[in-house]
Design a protein around this motif. Structure first.
Motif, mmCIF file in Angstrom:
data_model
loop_
_atom_site.group_PDB
_atom_site.id
_atom_site.type_symbol
_atom_site.label_atom_id
_atom_site.label_comp_id
_atom_site.label_asym_id
_atom_site.label_seq_id
_atom_site.Cartn_x
_atom_site.Cartn_y
_atom_site.Cartn_z
ATOM 1 N N GLU A 59 2.411 1.582 -3.471
ATOM 2 C CA GLU A 59 1.396 1.937 -4.476
ATOM 3 C C GLU A 59 0.691 3.259 -4.158
ATOM 4 O OE1 GLU A 59 0.496 0.105 -7.292
ATOM 5 O OE2 GLU A 59 2.184 -1.230 -6.862
ATOM 6 N N LYS A 60 0.995 3.823 -2.986
ATOM 7 C CA LYS A 60 0.358 5.074 -2.522
ATOM 8 C C LYS A 60 -1.163 4.935 -2.477
ATOM 9 C CE LYS A 60 3.987 8.241 -4.115
ATOM 10 N NZ LYS A 60 5.072 7.524 -3.741
ATOM 11 N N THR A 61 -1.605 3.872 -1.831
ATOM 12 C CA THR A 61 -3.028 3.601 -1.664
ATOM 13 C C THR A 61 -3.243 2.994 -0.283
ATOM 14 O OG1 THR A 61 -4.943 2.587 -2.725
ATOM 15 C CG2 THR A 61 -2.952 1.286 -2.680
ATOM 16 N N SER A 62 -4.469 2.742 0.058
ATOM 17 C CA SER A 62 -4.762 2.171 1.377
ATOM 18 C C SER A 62 -4.784 0.651 1.323
ATOM 19 C CB SER A 62 -6.119 2.678 1.872
ATOM 20 O OG SER A 62 -7.148 2.133 1.084
ATOM 21 N N ARG A 63 -4.622 0.054 2.482
ATOM 22 C CA ARG A 63 -4.721 -1.399 2.601
ATOM 23 C C ARG A 63 -6.111 -1.856 2.151
ATOM 24 N NH1 ARG A 63 -4.825 -3.380 8.419
ATOM 25 N NH2 ARG A 63 -2.953 -2.144 8.565
ATOM 26 N N ALA A 64 -7.153 -1.139 2.550
ATOM 27 C CA ALA A 64 -8.531 -1.493 2.184
ATOM 28 C C ALA A 64 -8.722 -1.476 0.669
ATOM 29 C CB ALA A 64 -9.517 -0.550 2.861
ATOM 30 N N ALA A 65 -8.102 -0.481 0.001
ATOM 31 C CA ALA A 65 -8.216 -0.399 -1.461
ATOM 32 C C ALA A 65 -7.550 -1.600 -2.115
ATOM 33 C CB ALA A 65 -7.602 0.898 -1.973
ATOM 34 N N LEU A 66 -6.404 -2.021 -1.577
ATOM 35 C CA LEU A 66 -5.732 -3.212 -2.112
ATOM 36 C C LEU A 66 -6.600 -4.457 -1.951
ATOM 37 C CD1 LEU A 66 -2.054 -2.725 -0.870
ATOM 38 C CD2 LEU A 66 -2.903 -2.522 -3.212
ATOM 39 N N ALA A 76 0.836 -1.213 0.000
ATOM 40 C CA ALA A 76 0.000 0.000 0.000
ATOM 41 C C ALA A 76 0.863 1.253 0.000
ATOM 42 C CB ALA A 76 -0.925 -0.008 1.203
ATOM 43 N N ARG A 91 -9.902 -4.542 -1.618
ATOM 44 C CA ARG A 91 -11.059 -4.447 -2.532
ATOM 45 C C ARG A 91 -10.668 -4.850 -3.947
ATOM 46 N NH1 ARG A 91 -12.332 0.089 0.660
ATOM 47 N NH2 ARG A 91 -11.164 1.474 -0.725
ATOM 48 N N LYS A 92 -9.488 -4.366 -4.404
ATOM 49 C CA LYS A 92 -9.029 -4.712 -5.755
ATOM 50 C C LYS A 92 -8.782 -6.212 -5.867
ATOM 51 C CE LYS A 92 -5.623 -3.604 -9.314
ATOM 52 N NZ LYS A 92 -6.010 -4.760 -10.021
ATOM 53 N N ASP A 143 -12.142 -7.901 -6.080
ATOM 54 C CA ASP A 143 -12.727 -7.659 -7.407
ATOM 55 C C ASP A 143 -12.070 -8.535 -8.470
ATOM 56 O OD1 ASP A 143 -14.472 -5.775 -6.396
ATOM 57 O OD2 ASP A 143 -13.288 -4.044 -7.041
#
Length: 101
Positions: A18-25, A15, A27-28, A31
């Protein structure tokens, strides 16, 4: 959702990179997993459909009662409907026949 500490740490490193949140990872990942499995479900459905079409086309060339009814011999015509006036319960007849063996 239960994720072990090593996995959480790995997700945190990813995360951050990738400059994103753990939750976003997560979710991806979910998906992507669902998309891959829905594609497989569609493939299985199409294989089943193709198999059904194959079996239908293979069996559709076989003779059925309709094919034979157009060219009945005289003995076949005489036999046709022979039991028409009898009142027979089909299930009872079937059970009776099967019980004779």
């Amino acid at each position: 959702m239960d994720i072990g500490d090593p996995e959480v740490k790995a997700l945190d490193r990813l995360a951050q990179r990738e400059k994103t949140s753990r939750a976003a990872l997560i979710r991806k990942a979910v998906d992507d997993f669902l998309a891959r499995n829905s594609v497989r479900a569609i493939q299985l459905f199409m294989e089943s459909l193709k198999r059904s079409i194959f079996l239908f086309s293979r069996n559709s060339g076989r003779k059925t009662a309709v094919h034979f009814s157009w060219s009945c011999s005289s003995s076949e015509e005489e036999a046709f409907g022979l039991w028409g006036d009898r009142k027979v319960d089909g299930l009872a007849y079937q059970k009776d026949i099967r019980s004779e063996s």
